[in-house]
Design a protein around this motif. Structure first.
Motif, mmCIF file in Angstrom:
data_model
loop_
_atom_site.group_PDB
_atom_site.id
_atom_site.type_symbol
_atom_site.label_atom_id
_atom_site.label_comp_id
_atom_site.label_asym_id
_atom_site.label_seq_id
_atom_site.Cartn_x
_atom_site.Cartn_y
_atom_site.Cartn_z
ATOM 1 N N ARG A 184 60.956 93.194 82.329
ATOM 2 C CA ARG A 184 60.857 93.520 83.760
ATOM 3 C C ARG A 184 59.534 93.034 84.345
ATOM 4 O O ARG A 184 59.498 92.536 85.482
ATOM 5 C CB ARG A 184 61.002 95.020 83.964
ATOM 6 C CG ARG A 184 62.426 95.530 83.780
ATOM 7 C CD ARG A 184 62.459 97.048 83.749
ATOM 8 N NE ARG A 184 63.819 97.547 83.550
ATOM 9 C CZ ARG A 184 64.110 98.794 83.224
ATOM 10 N NH1 ARG A 184 63.126 99.678 83.058
ATOM 11 N NH2 ARG A 184 65.367 99.176 83.055
ATOM 12 N N LEU A 185 58.459 93.171 83.586
ATOM 13 C CA LEU A 185 57.174 92.672 84.066
ATOM 14 C C LEU A 185 57.205 91.148 84.222
ATOM 15 O O LEU A 185 56.675 90.608 85.192
ATOM 16 C CB LEU A 185 56.058 93.086 83.112
ATOM 17 C CG LEU A 185 55.644 94.560 83.151
ATOM 18 C CD1 LEU A 185 54.623 94.861 82.064
ATOM 19 C CD2 LEU A 185 55.091 94.911 84.525
ATOM 20 N N ARG A 186 57.796 90.462 83.281
ATOM 21 C CA ARG A 186 57.916 89.000 83.401
ATOM 22 C C ARG A 186 58.721 88.617 84.635
ATOM 23 O O ARG A 186 58.341 87.714 85.382
ATOM 24 C CB ARG A 186 58.592 88.425 82.149
ATOM 25 C CG ARG A 186 57.717 88.396 80.926
ATOM 26 C CD ARG A 186 58.392 87.678 79.792
ATOM 27 N NE ARG A 186 58.720 86.300 80.153
ATOM 28 C CZ ARG A 186 59.441 85.493 79.411
ATOM 29 N NH1 ARG A 186 59.938 85.905 78.270
ATOM 30 N NH2 ARG A 186 59.688 84.257 79.792
ATOM 31 N N ALA A 187 59.844 89.298 84.849
ATOM 32 C CA ALA A 187 60.643 89.029 86.040
ATOM 33 C C ALA A 187 59.858 89.344 87.306
ATOM 34 O O ALA A 187 59.966 88.644 88.315
ATOM 35 C CB ALA A 187 61.938 89.839 85.988
ATOM 36 N N GLY A 188 59.046 90.410 87.255
ATOM 37 C CA GLY A 188 58.230 90.766 88.415
ATOM 38 C C GLY A 188 57.229 89.680 88.767
ATOM 39 O O GLY A 188 56.993 89.398 89.947
ATOM 40 N N PHE A 189 56.642 89.022 87.757
ATOM 41 C CA PHE A 189 55.717 87.925 88.026
ATOM 42 C C PHE A 189 56.443 86.745 88.673
ATOM 43 O O PHE A 189 55.905 86.103 89.592
ATOM 44 C CB PHE A 189 55.040 87.480 86.727
ATOM 45 C CG PHE A 189 53.843 88.302 86.345
ATOM 46 C CD1 PHE A 189 52.663 88.208 87.062
ATOM 47 C CD2 PHE A 189 53.898 89.180 85.272
ATOM 48 C CE1 PHE A 189 51.552 88.967 86.721
ATOM 49 C CE2 PHE A 189 52.795 89.951 84.922
ATOM 50 C CZ PHE A 189 51.616 89.843 85.652
ATOM 51 N N SER A 190 57.659 86.438 88.223
ATOM 52 C CA SER A 190 58.433 85.361 88.856
ATOM 53 C C SER A 190 58.742 85.682 90.309
ATOM 54 O O SER A 190 58.627 84.826 91.192
ATOM 55 C CB SER A 190 59.744 85.134 88.085
ATOM 56 O OG SER A 190 59.499 84.735 86.763
ATOM 57 N N LEU A 191 59.134 86.920 90.550
ATOM 58 C CA LEU A 191 59.415 87.350 91.922
ATOM 59 C C LEU A 191 58.155 87.277 92.778
ATOM 60 O O LEU A 191 58.209 86.871 93.948
ATOM 61 C CB LEU A 191 59.965 88.778 91.900
ATOM 62 C CG LEU A 191 60.539 89.321 93.204
ATOM 63 C CD1 LEU A 191 61.745 88.516 93.641
ATOM 64 C CD2 LEU A 191 60.923 90.789 93.026
ATOM 65 N N LEU A 192 57.016 87.641 92.209
ATOM 66 C CA LEU A 192 55.746 87.583 92.930
ATOM 67 C C LEU A 192 55.419 86.151 93.360
ATOM 68 O O LEU A 192 54.935 85.931 94.480
ATOM 69 C CB LEU A 192 54.628 88.133 92.046
ATOM 70 C CG LEU A 192 53.209 88.102 92.630
ATOM 71 C CD1 LEU A 192 53.113 89.010 93.844
ATOM 72 C CD2 LEU A 192 52.196 88.521 91.564
ATOM 73 N N ALA A 193 55.678 85.181 92.499
ATOM 74 C CA ALA A 193 55.410 83.782 92.849
ATOM 75 C C ALA A 193 56.257 83.354 94.039
ATOM 76 O O ALA A 193 55.777 82.690 94.969
ATOM 77 C CB ALA A 193 55.688 82.880 91.654
ATOM 78 N N GLY A 194 57.541 83.739 94.037
ATOM 79 C CA GLY A 194 58.397 83.398 95.167
ATOM 80 C C GLY A 194 57.946 84.044 96.459
ATOM 81 O O GLY A 194 57.930 83.405 97.520
ATOM 82 N N LEU A 195 57.564 85.314 96.394
ATOM 83 C CA LEU A 195 57.090 86.015 97.596
ATOM 84 C C LEU A 195 55.789 85.413 98.111
ATOM 85 O O LEU A 195 55.538 85.390 99.325
ATOM 86 C CB LEU A 195 56.908 87.492 97.293
ATOM 87 C CG LEU A 195 58.192 88.274 96.975
ATOM 88 C CD1 LEU A 195 57.868 89.710 96.590
ATOM 89 C CD2 LEU A 195 59.153 88.238 98.161
ATOM 90 N N ALA A 196 54.944 84.917 97.197
ATOM 91 C CA ALA A 196 53.703 84.263 97.622
ATOM 92 C C ALA A 196 54.005 83.002 98.435
ATOM 93 O O ALA A 196 53.339 82.732 99.442
ATOM 94 C CB ALA A 196 52.856 83.920 96.399
ATOM 95 N N ILE A 197 55.015 82.249 98.022
ATOM 96 C CA ILE A 197 55.395 81.046 98.782
ATOM 97 C C ILE A 197 55.977 81.434 100.141
ATOM 98 O O ILE A 197 55.740 80.757 101.144
ATOM 99 C CB ILE A 197 56.393 80.192 97.980
ATOM 100 C CG1 ILE A 197 55.738 79.703 96.683
ATOM 101 C CG2 ILE A 197 56.871 79.004 98.788
ATOM 102 C CD1 ILE A 197 54.502 78.863 96.886
#
Length: 237
Positions: free
Chosen positions: A209-222
């Motif tokens: 879940r933490l790994r998925a959260g980091f991927s989601l964070l990258a998308g939200l940053a863009i």
């Protein structure tokens, strides 16, 4: 979406999709990294991207998954990827595409185009995390080697995926590419600092879940960068 597609286009789409699946399953068989459930999740993810998006969206995932499987075959993997690990890794990019597809269906094509960058960033982070973990799972007592490997891996895989996307779309925007590569690199490095490469147990949910959260964070940053007009939207079909 299929109901609105011409029969000839539908035939080409299905033949191309079968070719993608054959290629993906062939690489998965050679690498021996995926079990049956993990391979099915990857195939379903590519199919969902193809059905809800277009070749532009599916190509990013297809290249990312096959690249990871090739690296796994090359370096040798100490574990197999099962359903849970594959699903958590692929979920954030699929969520961005699902939102883009919904926006297109209700009449917001600008949102559809605007979510391709976040989708690409989330995909690059998921790929960067996976290859970094595979390459550094035995570097647990060597944090500098893990961090330096994560930087090199994230820049290389992000650049490869995005250059292929730009060549497919015919839009060579180097500002977009640079921003997404930098964001993906920073997020992969952050996840490398926070998460161990090989957690105890069989891929525990909290770690995934933490790994998925980091991927989601990258998308939200863009998404945020695009809102400030620093990075323009892509133009996927």
């Amino acid at each position: 979406k299929t109901f609105q597609t011409d029969v000839n286009d539908l035939l080409i789409q299905n033949l191309s999709f079968v070719a993608m699946l054959v290629g993906l399953l062939a690489v998965a068989g050679v690498s021996r990294l995926l079990n049956v459930g993990g391979a099915l999740v990857c195939c379903l993810a590519v199919y969902g991207l193809w059905a809800m998006g277009s070749l532009d969206w599916a190509l990013v995932f297809f290249v990312a998954i096959t690249s990871f499987l090739f690296v796994a075959w090359w370096v040798g993997s100490p574990w197999k990827i099962r359903v849970r690990a594959a699903a958590y890794s692929l979920l954030p990019p699929v969520l961005f595409l699902a939102a883009a597809n919904l926006a297109l269906n209700i009449g917001y094509p600008d949102v559809y185009r605007g979510l391709f960058g976040p989708f690409a960033a989330a995909s690059c982070v998921a790929l960067g995390q996976a290859i970094t973990n595979l390459a550094t799972w035995n570097f647990r007592d060597q944090p500098f080697r893990r961090l330096s490997t994560s930087v090199v891996v994230s820049v290389l895989v992000s650049g490869m995926v995005l250059v292929l996307s730009m060549s497919r779309q015919g839009t060579w925007n180097w500002i977009n590419l640079t921003i997404i590569v930098v964001v993906a690199c920073l997020v992969v490095v952050a996840s490398t600092c926070v998460l161990p490469a090989r957690p105890p147990g069989d891929a525990p949910r909290h770690w995934l879940r933490l790994r998925a959260g980091f991927s989601l964070l990258a998308g939200l940053a863009i998404v945020l960068v695009q809102q400030f007009g620093i990075c323009i939207d892509w133009n996927p079909a």
